[in-house]
Design a protein around this motif. Structure first.
Motif, PDB file in Angstrom:
ATOM      1  N   ALA A  76       0.764  -1.124   0.128  1.00 35.80           N
ATOM      2  CA  ALA A  76      -0.019   0.142  -0.350  1.00 35.80           C
ATOM      3  C   ALA A  76       0.842   1.204   0.057  1.00 35.80           C
ATOM      4  CB  ALA A  76      -0.684  -0.032   1.348  1.00 35.80           C
ATOM      5  N   ILE A  77       2.121   1.399   0.544  1.00 34.77           N
ATOM      6  CA  ILE A  77       2.931   2.622   0.818  1.00 34.77           C
ATOM      7  C   ILE A  77       3.530   2.768  -0.382  1.00 34.77           C
ATOM      8  CG2 ILE A  77       4.898   3.261   2.044  1.00 34.77           C
ATOM      9  CD1 ILE A  77       4.083   2.015   4.559  1.00 34.77           C
ATOM     10  N   ALA A 104       2.424   2.298  -3.193  1.00 34.47           N
ATOM     11  CA  ALA A 104       1.434   2.564  -4.221  1.00 34.47           C
ATOM     12  C   ALA A 104       1.156   3.929  -3.648  1.00 34.47           C
ATOM     13  CB  ALA A 104       0.137   1.887  -4.102  1.00 34.47           C
ATOM     14  N   GLY A 105       1.719   4.666  -2.939  1.00 27.34           N
ATOM     15  CA  GLY A 105       1.351   6.035  -2.458  1.00 27.34           C
ATOM     16  C   GLY A 105       0.582   6.247  -1.475  1.00 27.34           C
ATOM     17  N   TYR A 106      -0.005   5.199  -0.711  1.00 32.10           N
ATOM     18  CA  TYR A 106      -0.810   5.387   0.258  1.00 32.10           C
ATOM     19  C   TYR A 106      -0.324   5.257   1.693  1.00 32.10           C
ATOM     20  CZ  TYR A 106      -4.711   4.860  -3.172  1.00 32.10           C
ATOM     21  OH  TYR A 106      -5.551   5.162  -4.082  1.00 32.10           O
ATOM     22  N   GLN A 107      -1.106   5.496   2.506  1.00 30.83           N
ATOM     23  CA  GLN A 107      -0.563   5.229   4.148  1.00 30.83           C
ATOM     24  C   GLN A 107      -1.350   3.970   4.588  1.00 30.83           C
ATOM     25  OE1 GLN A 107      -2.172   9.231   5.181  1.00 30.83           O
ATOM     26  NE2 GLN A 107      -0.196   9.601   6.237  1.00 30.83           N
ATOM     27  N   ALA A 108      -0.541   3.253   5.673  1.00 32.24           N
ATOM     28  CA  ALA A 108      -1.238   2.192   6.330  1.00 32.24           C
ATOM     29  C   ALA A 108      -1.088   2.587   7.547  1.00 32.24           C
ATOM     30  CB  ALA A 108      -0.401   1.243   6.102  1.00 32.24           C
ATOM     31  N   LEU A 162      -4.736   1.285   3.709  1.00 32.86           N
ATOM     32  CA  LEU A 162      -4.852  -0.142   4.468  1.00 32.86           C
ATOM     33  C   LEU A 162      -5.057   0.098   5.819  1.00 32.86           C
ATOM     34  CD1 LEU A 162      -4.723  -3.411   4.077  1.00 32.86           C
ATOM     35  CD2 LEU A 162      -2.178  -3.055   4.727  1.00 32.86           C
ATOM     36  N   VAL A 163      -5.952  -0.814   6.404  1.00 31.17           N
ATOM     37  CA  VAL A 163      -6.120  -0.765   8.032  1.00 31.17           C
ATOM     38  C   VAL A 163      -5.996  -2.030   8.348  1.00 31.17           C
ATOM     39  CG1 VAL A 163      -7.683  -0.524   9.916  1.00 31.17           C
ATOM     40  CG2 VAL A 163      -7.788   1.206   7.888  1.00 31.17           C
TER      41      VAL A 163
END
Length: 853
Positions: free
Chosen positions: A470-471, A473-477, A550-551
């Motif tokens: 997820a990280i 891909a530019g997202y936070q987790a 992502l959680v």
């Protein structure tokens, strides 16, 4: 249809429920303002003007603090606000006309001192097939009773017992007290057992200690008193072979006239031998006419008769007579919800035949099958419970799947790059679980997966890989843990693993200083903190993510449903991965978490040495302490677990506080610490840190260390009064040791009061380290509620089905439910109309399951 309309429809089921019977159920709604706010936010993302969403939320702000009249007024206003936005059901439409479509917000009331209205608890009723994610997490779900209630029944099943049937006032009062007032309540009141009255014996053939039936004549009737002024009626029954006494305590005056001398009866009950002779206490007695016939013999005698739960022996005749009349009139015409093709394909009887067979079985039905609930009728109703459970979960799962989510790149190159950052290779089971997670993350719909693995199986490593995908891909987790020290452990381990990757890992806990919290919030909101690890602090309103993808919920059973929903809603439909180290048999996982995809890590990483488990009695506890002493002398550490915090007059168990003193006296050269559930969080964390840092050699504890940090140097787990713990809990406690390179030991010290079941539990612990074998045995011994725990189980009470016994039925029910939802996801086809009605009328209250994720 507007894109936001289906989302707003999530508010209709609770509104319909609260508005029934003149808003009689308005007091049962809890945290309804939170639900309206959550639904409004989702609808806003789907195109609803923010002004409209804010107006909806303001109408019910402070809902829990309102009085019943204020709640009713607020709900009427809310219905009026919703009218232009959604299609209201017929029962709500008249209420909307009572209010203006646009009104000023209801002022927030002062906390009411009066008792809350509507103390009667009733199950949530809602259309599961129209439910969306926000509705699934609604906090107004109430645990269903074992029998259907008035609110969960409609149609013929809702027919009131009175005046439909003539019922004696005493029985009517008893039925009202037990909440049995509708036809459906009686139809689905399952007999707890059966009594064989097919053969009538002579009085001399009756055996003391056993139940039996015989024809006898009244020879004498005596009245008397027996202790404390209790009136007794003693009726002497006789036949050609002998006599017995029928004794009735605290009898009603009319009973004496019933037993006229010379009148014949069929009597039934348990015979007992007393110093006064042979006696039956409160026997059932059916009068015979001059020709030796009985009007009630076809119900109460000369057949197998049902025994109903919650009714005393003397009350069985009345409830049995009513059940016979209800079954005879309504069972033949009851609508069968199962499609004919499904029912016949599985060889199941019709619902009406099943009910008839269960309540009043024919003579050719084996008694042992009835007592084991293994007749075709019982199997049919058990299948119904499991099928509707799985159908509800499948419909809920489908609703989550249609939400737009994030499609991550989890291709071979991306995945390989993540795996190369790990300092060790994954096991086959870990890789299989990760592949399943990657498949979910690559789909353009939200992942909703449960990752289940035994203690030490490597769930954290798998979740870290998912977070890295997820990280990148530019997202936070976000990773949420139940305790601060566990969150610190996760953050420290993940920081070390991701140091070279340049990923910023941050920690958010309640004990951080204001400055630390402020800095963490800023980095998180700006997107600089890519992986946030924390406790409940992650749920605070001022914690905002720049781009949450992502959680991860660790030890999912330690969090409430709404807490998980709050964290998930901090992003735009992020993927959700929940993890548990509690071994759950696959059968139970299908029932409790059927709306989740399930991944299982069923092997331990190499190098983990099995924990040697031994059982000690009170007389041999010295041998256990000798082993502890040897480990301490070798530089190791030990846990000692007690089941209580303080000594109780009602228990002979040593408390943890007293135990700490005893342990310190036994090992004077070592430092002993104490931790228990009544300590504040910061106190517990301080003691755990001291133990982890080897400042303490022995940690005396209650079960709060069941889920805790890794202490590789701890090699001994001593569990006092081990017979008082469940198998899965013992296994979780045992998992606190064996985390390092040294051989580890679990010493179970059992008290003198050991039952056969507790002996069996301890023997299983000594025989295996396999958590899934242990969990299956625990399911068989204690049942699903105890194994899962009441907080997290979410399971409805099953009146007929047994998850340990009916595993084959559950597998079939799940397969058929999934197939049916795949064919007709909204149950819109005409042949599925009975299923739809049954979900609403009979099963819906029992399917108010809390969705995980």
């Amino acid at each position: 249809m507007s894109a936001y309309q289906p989302i707003l429809e999530a508010l209709l089921p609770p509104l319909r429920y609260a508005a029934r019977d003149g808003f009689a159920h308005v007091g049962t709604l809890k945290a309804f303002d939170a639900l309206v706010l959550q639904v409004g936010q989702k609808a806003t993302r789907a195109g609803l003007p923010a002004e409209s969403a804010n107006r909806l939320a303001s109408v019910v702000k402070g809902f829990d603090a309102m009085s019943a009249p204020a709640r009713t007024a607020a709900l009427k206003v809310l219905i009026g606000e919703l009218k232009p936005l959604v299609t209201l059901p017929p029962e709500l439409e008249p209420l909307a006309s009572l209010t203006k479509s646009v009104v000023a917000p209801v002022p927030e009331p002062k906390p009411a001192r009066a008792k809350p209205a509507a103390t009667k608890r009733a199950p949530k009723t809602q259309k599961l097939f129209e439910e969306d994610e926000a509705q699934a997490d609604a906090p107004y779900a109430i645990a269903p009773p074992k029998v259907p209630t008035q609110q969960s029944l409609r149609g013929p099943l809702a027919t009131p017992l009175e005046p439909t049937f003539r019922i004696h006032p005493r029985l009517a009062a008893l039925l009202k007290k037990k909440g049995l007032q509708r036809v459906g309540d009686i139809l689905f009141l399952m007999p707890r057992g059966y009594e064989d009255r097919r053969q009538l014996a002579t009085l001399s053939q009756l055996v003391p200690g056993e139940r039996g039936s015989a024809v006898a004549e009244v020879r004498r009737v005596d009245e008397g008193f027996k202790g404390r002024g209790r009136r007794t009626l003693k009726v002497i029954f006789a036949d050609a072979t002998g006599s017995i006494a029928g004794t009735f305590f605290n009898y009603a005056p009319w009973m004496k006239s019933r037993f006229a001398v010379g009148k014949k009866f069929i009597i039934s009950g348990e015979l007992r031998a007393t110093s006064y002779g042979r006696e039956m206490a409160h026997p059932e007695a059916e009068p015979l006419d001059e020709g030796g016939q009985s009007a009630g013999a076809n119900v109460h005698f000369e057949r197998i008769v049902p025994l109903y739960p919650g009714f005393e022996r003397g009350e069985q005749r009345g409830i049995r007579d009513l059940a016979h009349r209800v079954v005879a009139r309504f069972a033949p015409t009851i609508e069968d919800p199962l499609p004919e093709s499904l029912r016949t394909g599985l060889g199941l009887p019709s619902l009406g035949d099943a009910l008839q067979q269960i309540h009043f079985p024919s003579d050719d039905v084996p008694l042992d099958a009835l007592q084991r609930w293994a007749t075709p009728g019982h199997r049919r109703l058990a299948f119904d419970e499991l099928f509707f459970l799985q159908l509800g979960l499948s419909l809920r799962r489908q609703d989550v799947k249609v939400e737009p989510g994030i499609s991550f790149d989890t291709g071979p190159r991306k995945l390989q790059g993540v795996l190369e950052r790990l300092p060790w290779p994954l096991t086959k089971a870990q890789r299989r679980a990760l592949d399943e997670i990657c498949q979910d993350m690559s789909k353009p719909e939200p992942m909703n997966r449960l990752l289940q693995g035994d203690v030490g199986s490597g769930k954290t490593a798998v979740s870290l890989c998912a977070a890295m995908l997820a990280i990148e891909a530019g997202y936070q987790a976000a990773v949420m843990a139940p305790t601060e020290i566990l969150a610190e452990q996760h953050a420290r381990n993940m920081q070390q693993l991701l140091l070279k990757a340049g990923v910023e890992v941050g920690l958010l806990t309640g004990s951080q200083s204001a400055k630390e919290k402020r800095e963490a919030r800023t980095r998180l909101a700006m997107g600089r903190m890519q992986l946030a690890v924390g406790t409940h602090a992650l749920l605070e309103d001022d914690i905002q993510f720049a781009k949450l993808g992502l959680v991860v919920i660790d030890e999912q059973h330690r969090f409430g449903v709404m807490q998980r929903a709050v964290l998930r809603d901090k992003g735009a439909m992020p993927d959700v991965l929940v993890m548990t180290a509690t071994p759950i048999p696959r059968t139970l996982a299908m029932a409790a978490y059927g709306d989740l995809d399930l991944s299982v890590i069923d092997e331990l990483p190499p190098g983990r040495t099995p924990i040697a488990t031994r059982v000690f009695g009170e007389k041999s506890r010295e041998h256990a302490w000798e082993l502890v002493g040897r480990e301490l002398e070798a530089g190791r550490q030990a846990y000692v677990v007690y089941p209580l915090v303080e000594e109780s007059e009602k228990s002979d168990l040593q408390s943890a506080t007293e135990g700490a003193d005893l342990v310190q006296a036994a090992f004077p050269g070592f430092h002993v610490g104490l931790i228990h559930g009544r300590m504040k969080a910061e106190q517990k964390d301080a003691v755990m840190r001291a133990f982890r840092d080897k400042e303490l050699h022995i940690l005396v504890s209650t079960t709060v260390i069941e889920v805790g940090v890794d202490v590789p140097n701890a090699t001994v787990m001593v569990i006092e009064s081990a017979e008082r713990f469940g198998l899965s809990q013992l296994h979780q406690l045992r998992g606190r040791v064996g985390r390092g390179q040294h051989a580890s030991h679990c010493l179970l010290i059992a008290g003198y009061a050991r039952s056969e079941v507790s002996k069996e539990r301890l023997a299983v612990m000594a025989a295996t380290n396999d958590g899934f074998v242990i969990a299956q045995k625990d399911l068989e011994l204690r049942g699903p509620g105890e194994l899962l725990g009441t907080r997290q189980s979410g399971l409805p009470e099953l009146a007929v089905a047994n998850l340990a016994r009916d595993q084959d039925l559950l597998a079939i029910a799940r397969r058929e439910a999934l197939a049916l939802v795949e064919r007709d996801g909204r149950l819109a086809k005409p042949e599925h109309a009975p299923l739809r009605r049954a979900l609403e009328e009979r099963w819906e209250g029992k399917l108010a399951l809390a969705k995980i994720g």
